[in-house]
Design a protein around this motif. Structure first.
Motif, mmCIF file in Angstrom:
data_model
loop_
_atom_site.group_PDB
_atom_site.id
_atom_site.type_symbol
_atom_site.label_atom_id
_atom_site.label_comp_id
_atom_site.label_asym_id
_atom_site.label_seq_id
_atom_site.Cartn_x
_atom_site.Cartn_y
_atom_site.Cartn_z
ATOM 1 N N LYS A 1 -51.703 -64.944 -32.608
ATOM 2 C CA LYS A 1 -52.199 -63.770 -33.334
ATOM 3 C C LYS A 1 -52.866 -62.800 -32.374
ATOM 4 N N LYS A 2 -53.697 -63.350 -31.457
ATOM 5 C CA LYS A 2 -54.423 -62.542 -30.490
ATOM 6 C C LYS A 2 -53.429 -61.849 -29.560
ATOM 7 N N HIS A 3 -52.425 -62.627 -29.134
ATOM 8 C CA HIS A 3 -51.368 -62.115 -28.271
ATOM 9 C C HIS A 3 -50.662 -60.929 -28.924
ATOM 10 N N CYS A 4 -50.327 -61.106 -30.215
ATOM 11 C CA CYS A 4 -49.635 -60.062 -30.976
ATOM 12 C C CYS A 4 -50.425 -58.773 -30.925
ATOM 13 N N LYS A 5 -51.711 -58.879 -31.236
ATOM 14 C CA LYS A 5 -52.586 -57.690 -31.290
ATOM 15 C C LYS A 5 -52.601 -56.990 -29.946
ATOM 16 N N MET B 1 -49.191 -55.331 -29.174
ATOM 17 C CA MET B 1 -48.965 -54.126 -29.972
ATOM 18 C C MET B 1 -49.800 -52.978 -29.438
ATOM 19 N N ALA B 2 -51.045 -53.268 -29.039
ATOM 20 C CA ALA B 2 -51.924 -52.225 -28.477
ATOM 21 C C ALA B 2 -51.326 -51.700 -27.171
ATOM 22 N N LYS B 3 -50.799 -52.621 -26.356
ATOM 23 C CA LYS B 3 -50.176 -52.223 -25.080
ATOM 24 C C LYS B 3 -48.970 -51.320 -25.329
ATOM 25 N N LEU B 4 -48.184 -51.680 -26.329
ATOM 26 C CA LEU B 4 -46.979 -50.895 -26.625
ATOM 27 C C LEU B 4 -47.357 -49.482 -27.086
ATOM 28 N N LYS B 5 -48.416 -49.407 -27.889
ATOM 29 C CA LYS B 5 -48.884 -48.080 -28.334
ATOM 30 C C LYS B 5 -49.269 -47.223 -27.140
ATOM 31 N N LYS B 6 -49.985 -47.844 -26.173
ATOM 32 C CA LYS B 6 -50.373 -47.131 -24.937
ATOM 33 C C LYS B 6 -49.126 -46.643 -24.218
ATOM 34 N N CYS C 1 -42.891 -51.531 -19.884
ATOM 35 C CA CYS C 1 -43.020 -51.157 -21.295
ATOM 36 C C CYS C 1 -41.828 -51.674 -22.110
ATOM 37 N N ALA C 2 -40.635 -51.609 -21.512
ATOM 38 C CA ALA C 2 -39.441 -52.102 -22.202
ATOM 39 C C ALA C 2 -39.578 -53.591 -22.493
ATOM 40 N N GLN D 1 -46.448 -50.856 -36.269
ATOM 41 C CA GLN D 1 -46.657 -49.502 -36.796
ATOM 42 C C GLN D 1 -46.937 -48.554 -35.650
ATOM 43 N N CYS D 2 -46.267 -47.418 -35.639
ATOM 44 C CA CYS D 2 -46.519 -46.445 -34.578
ATOM 45 C C CYS D 2 -46.580 -45.048 -35.176
ATOM 46 N N GLU D 3 -46.991 -44.084 -34.350
ATOM 47 C CA GLU D 3 -46.970 -42.699 -34.801
ATOM 48 C C GLU D 3 -45.517 -42.243 -34.870
ATOM 49 N N SER D 4 -45.132 -41.668 -35.994
ATOM 50 C CA SER D 4 -43.729 -41.327 -36.213
ATOM 51 C C SER D 4 -43.369 -40.004 -35.563
ATOM 52 N N LYS D 5 -42.147 -39.932 -35.008
ATOM 53 C CA LYS D 5 -41.759 -38.706 -34.308
ATOM 54 C C LYS D 5 -41.138 -37.690 -35.274
#
Ligand code: NAG
Ligand code: NAG
Ligand code: NAG
Length: 254
Positions: free
Chosen positions: A25-29, A32-37, A66-67, A83-87
């Motif tokens: 769970k911690k890994h997931c969070k 996901m935060a890294k991917l957003k960055k 990142c990939a 969930q990400c900001e939509s383009k």
């Protein structure tokens, strides 16, 4: 003595698995935060096509990293939906084609928004599919909603078929529908692939009408298709060449 050792072993195994779940769970969070960055720094999405990327150029080495993160977030379905900001503010225009494939989660909903441009004055036809692909990238099934419209007096009459198909013989389900609640081409149609209430129509006033597949004998087989499904795509198809003059279609995955 043997019993005691067994008990101790069982406790060790249990606590290790509890720790593993928490760590995942911690890994997931974190991932996901890294991917957003990554997206903020200008990484162009390869798997989550609707995610908005920053305008700065990103270094080649960072792109590779990142990939990798994006692939890991996608692979680990236990993490839940990313969930990400939509383009595109969510909506992407689509006409007579298949969308890029997106990650399929058991909560995925595929929406198609209809906007009327011209009153219906002849027979109009559109097929809306959601294709399901397995880990090898092969299509293993699809949902299908055929939407017909005709002019009757000064009214538009809506009918169609609701279906799903499973790859292989005799595993499909098809029902005729009369859609009395539709009066024009201003609505959203949702396909909820994992629900027996598979198709929903939402009108501009917020009213929701459901077309379910409850009676379908093959619904449990369909659930099996979804268990193997890792990706999905929306496919719109018509043989009416000037359909876009009558209404526009956009899609969104949520
Ligand atoms: C996904 O499906 C599994 C098994 O069918 C279920 O246990 C789980 O609650 C579902 N997750 C969501 C978020 O609906
Ligand atoms: C998936 O598709 C590939 C070809 O793209 C084929 O060789 C393979 O047999 C298919 N797998 C299944 C399980 O049908
Ligand atoms: C939609 O695409 C199909 C082929 O996939 C083609 O046969 C058909 O003519 C196209 N329809 C329109 C309106 O362009």
């Amino acid at each position: 003595m043997g019993k005691l050792i067994q008990l101790i072993l069982a406790l060790v195994v249990l606590s290790v698995s509890v720790i593993t779940v928490a760590a995942n769970k911690k890994h997931c969070k974190k991932r996901m935060a890294k991917l957003k960055k990554c997206f903020e720094k200008g990484y162009q999405p390869a798997i989550f096509p609707d995610c908005k990327a920053g305008s700065k150029a990103i270094k080649k080495r960072k792109t590779k990293k990142c990939a990798e993160i994006e692939a890991k977030v996608f692979e680990n379905q236990k993490c839940g939906q990313f969930q990400c900001e939509s383009k595109t503010n969510g909506w992407t225009p689509i006409f007579n084609t298949t969308s890029p494939r997106v990650a399929l989660f058991n909560i995925s909903e595929f929406k198609v928004k209809f906007t009327e441009n011209k009153r219906t004055d002849k027979f109009l036809y559109l097929s809306v599919n959601v294709n399901i692909y397995d880990v090898e990238g092969n299509e293993t099934g699809h949902t299908n909603l055929n939407l017909y419209a005709t002019k009757k007096g000064d009214k538009t009459i809506f009918t169609g078929f609701k279906r799903f198909y499973i790859a292989g013989p005799l595993n499909d389900c098809s029902r005729y529908m009369t859609l009395n609640y539709l009066t024009d081409f201003n609505f959203e149609m949702t396909t909820s692939v994992s629900q027996s209430e598979m198709f929903q129509f939402t009108l501009p006033n917020g009213a929701v009408y459901t077309e379910d597949m409850m009676e379908c004998a093959y619904f449990s087989d369909w659930k099996e298709v979804l268990k193997e499904g890792v990706e999905a795509a929306v496919k719109l198809e018509t043989l009416i060449p000037d359909l876009e003059e009558y209404y526009s279609t956009e899609y969104m995955v949520v």
